[in-house]
Design a protein around this motif. Structure first.
Motif, mmCIF file in Angstrom:
data_model
loop_
_atom_site.group_PDB
_atom_site.id
_atom_site.type_symbol
_atom_site.label_atom_id
_atom_site.label_comp_id
_atom_site.label_asym_id
_atom_site.label_seq_id
_atom_site.Cartn_x
_atom_site.Cartn_y
_atom_site.Cartn_z
ATOM 1 N N PHE A 1 -15.242 -3.971 -5.026
ATOM 2 C CA PHE A 1 -14.577 -4.608 -3.697
ATOM 3 C C PHE A 1 -13.415 -4.863 -3.858
ATOM 4 O O PHE A 1 -12.869 -5.679 -2.927
ATOM 5 C CB PHE A 1 -15.604 -5.990 -4.033
ATOM 6 N N GLY A 2 -12.457 -4.712 -5.022
ATOM 7 C CA GLY A 2 -11.210 -5.042 -5.135
ATOM 8 C C GLY A 2 -10.241 -4.318 -4.209
ATOM 9 O O GLY A 2 -9.084 -4.896 -3.790
ATOM 10 N N GLY A 3 -10.492 -3.246 -3.520
ATOM 11 C CA GLY A 3 -9.893 -2.533 -2.490
ATOM 12 C C GLY A 3 -9.919 -3.131 -1.176
ATOM 13 O O GLY A 3 -9.256 -2.651 -0.178
ATOM 14 N N THR B 1 5.830 -4.707 -4.540
ATOM 15 C CA THR B 1 5.298 -6.025 -4.848
ATOM 16 C C THR B 1 4.586 -6.207 -6.155
ATOM 17 O O THR B 1 4.763 -7.156 -6.780
ATOM 18 C CB THR B 1 4.225 -6.583 -3.825
ATOM 19 N N THR B 2 3.788 -5.054 -6.394
ATOM 20 C CA THR B 2 3.128 -5.223 -7.697
ATOM 21 C C THR B 2 4.069 -4.875 -8.853
ATOM 22 O O THR B 2 3.878 -5.699 -9.919
ATOM 23 C CB THR B 2 2.090 -4.100 -7.705
ATOM 24 N N ALA B 3 5.035 -4.173 -8.643
ATOM 25 C CA ALA B 3 6.059 -4.034 -9.607
ATOM 26 C C ALA B 3 6.721 -5.272 -10.011
ATOM 27 O O ALA B 3 7.103 -5.633 -11.284
ATOM 28 C CB ALA B 3 6.924 -2.992 -9.396
ATOM 29 N N ALA C 1 -1.320 -9.024 -6.711
ATOM 30 C CA ALA C 1 -0.763 -7.814 -5.767
ATOM 31 C C ALA C 1 -1.512 -7.804 -4.684
ATOM 32 O O ALA C 1 -2.925 -8.112 -4.456
ATOM 33 C CB ALA C 1 -0.837 -6.571 -6.597
ATOM 34 N N PRO C 2 -0.984 -7.084 -3.597
ATOM 35 C CA PRO C 2 -1.636 -6.904 -2.376
ATOM 36 C C PRO C 2 -2.645 -5.995 -2.531
ATOM 37 O O PRO C 2 -2.705 -5.145 -3.463
ATOM 38 C CB PRO C 2 -0.612 -6.283 -1.552
ATOM 39 N N VAL C 3 -3.953 -6.059 -1.669
ATOM 40 C CA VAL C 3 -5.166 -5.187 -1.934
ATOM 41 C C VAL C 3 -4.832 -3.843 -1.905
ATOM 42 O O VAL C 3 -5.146 -2.892 -2.546
ATOM 43 C CB VAL C 3 -6.343 -5.495 -0.964
ATOM 44 N N ARG C 4 -3.939 -3.497 -0.764
ATOM 45 C CA ARG C 4 -3.408 -2.091 -0.765
ATOM 46 C C ARG C 4 -2.707 -1.238 -1.945
ATOM 47 O O ARG C 4 -2.619 -0.300 -1.892
ATOM 48 C CB ARG C 4 -2.659 -2.050 0.454
#
Length: 362
Positions: free
Chosen positions: A297-299, A104-106, A234-237
């Motif tokens: 907190f970003g994670g 997703t990030t890519a 991007a998703p948090v994970r």
């Protein structure tokens, strides 16, 4: 008397405004009997006299700029600086995400890099005035010209970024997409920083004086922008690499900015004053805050991760526009051109004198 005669009381019979000062006549106060000031030194051949006025302190020619400020428009060229940095650094993060399975990030980073390089090229063409001028720069390859090298970088990087994004979105030709992703990441550092070389290659004091540090500052700013984009979309994970990149970018940005100020000396005033000073102070605050919030907190929170990312993006924008404004200010004020040159010349003269004294036999 024919003409004018000089007596102990002054000149007689001369033209108005041509009177000799009595104190400079033989025996007058302040004179040594030869029409010289007391303490005067002879020069070569015994004819040198002590200067009656201090040396001229030249700072400008009637207050006019010594160099011509670039005719670049801030919206186009500062935007071009920012978007190019975002594209190049984004491709590097995209390649890392692709290699580690963060699909997703890519995909998001490949799409953002394609959008950024497209807008960056459009801003450059808009500043040039005609699209044909960009094409003309591709007729030859001139390694000594940052503009020529940059044009070819964009010409090679753009299709690679497009192919990588198209493959990621459609899912087709994954091997070709992986090769395009790797090639875009390989060109990414150059795309992100060559605009700093382009600016430093000019005679603008605030840019040229920082030619050693400016590419590193642009690299830090580009990394912050790319990390901010990843945190925002991007998703948090999947944001752990982006959070690390943001912290590294913030630390590097602060360190390099201080190095630039030390290098520039008095020209660093243009980085602290006026519009440039406001933008650069805002940039440092936003970058530091965005990195801190993202790391803490970003994670855990999607909202805080997005806020952190937007702060990093805004900080990168302010950095590029602030550096641009500082350069224009330094070009418009002649003292930033003249005074450093005179100081450098005097330093070289002093060094040369000391070297000559050391080499003389005792």
């Amino acid at each position: 008397m024919n003409g004018s005669d000089v007596t102990r009381e002054g000149s007689e019979g001369g033209r108005p405004g041509r009177a000799a000062a009595p104190e400079m006549l033989r025996g007058g106060p302040g004179a040594d009997g030869r029409g010289r000031r007391k303490g005067g030194k002879r020069g070569r051949g015994g004819r040198g006299e002590q200067l009656m006025a201090p040396p001229a302190d030249f700072r400008s020619y009637y207050g006019r700029p010594v160099i011509k400020a670039p005719a670049w428009r801030a919206r186009d060229i500062a935007g071009y600086f920012f978007l190019g940095g975002l594209a190049g650094a984004g491709s590097m993060l995209a390649a890392g995400a692709h290699a580690t399975g963060r699909t997703t990030t890519a995909t998001a980073m490949k799409g953002s890099s394609l959008a950024a390089v497209t807008l960056s090229t459009a801003a450059l063409v808009n500043d040039l005035g005609r699209p044909g001028r960009f094409a003309n720069m591709l007729r030859v390859v001139k390694p000594t010209s940052p503009m020529s090298v940059g044009s070819w970088l964009l010409a090679a990087y753009g299709p690679a970024a497009g192919a990588a994004a198209a493959s990621a979105v459609t899912g087709k030709l994954p091997r070709a997409g992986a090769l395009a992703t790797g090639f875009a990441a390989l060109l990414g550092p150059a795309v992100a920083t060559y605009t700093a070389v382009l600016a430093a290659d000019t005679a603008v004091p605030a840019w040229h004086g920082a030619h050693r540090e400016l590419p590193y500052l642009f690299a830090a700013s580009a990394t912050a922008a790319a990390a901010g984009t990843a945190l925002a979309v991007a998703p948090v994970r999947e944001t752990a690499p982006a959070r690390c990149a943001a912290v590294l970018a913030a630390v590097a940005d602060e360190a390099v900015t201080k190095a630039v100020e030390r290098r520039l000396g008095m020209v660093a005033e243009t980085w602290h004053q006026g519009r440039a000073g406001t933008l650069l102070r805002t940039a440092r605050t936003l970058t530091a805050a965005g990195a801190a919030v993202g790391a803490a907190f970003g994670g855990h929170s999607r909202t805080l991760a997005a806020a952190s990312g937007l702060a990093l993006l805004a900080g990168s924008v302010c950095t590029r526009f602030g550096v641009f404004a500082a350069g224009i200010a330094s070009a418009e004020d002649p003292k930033y051109t003249v005074v450093p040159q005179r100081a450098a010349k005097e330093a070289r003269r002093t060094t040369s004198t000391h070297s000559a004294e050391r080499t003389q036999p005792t």
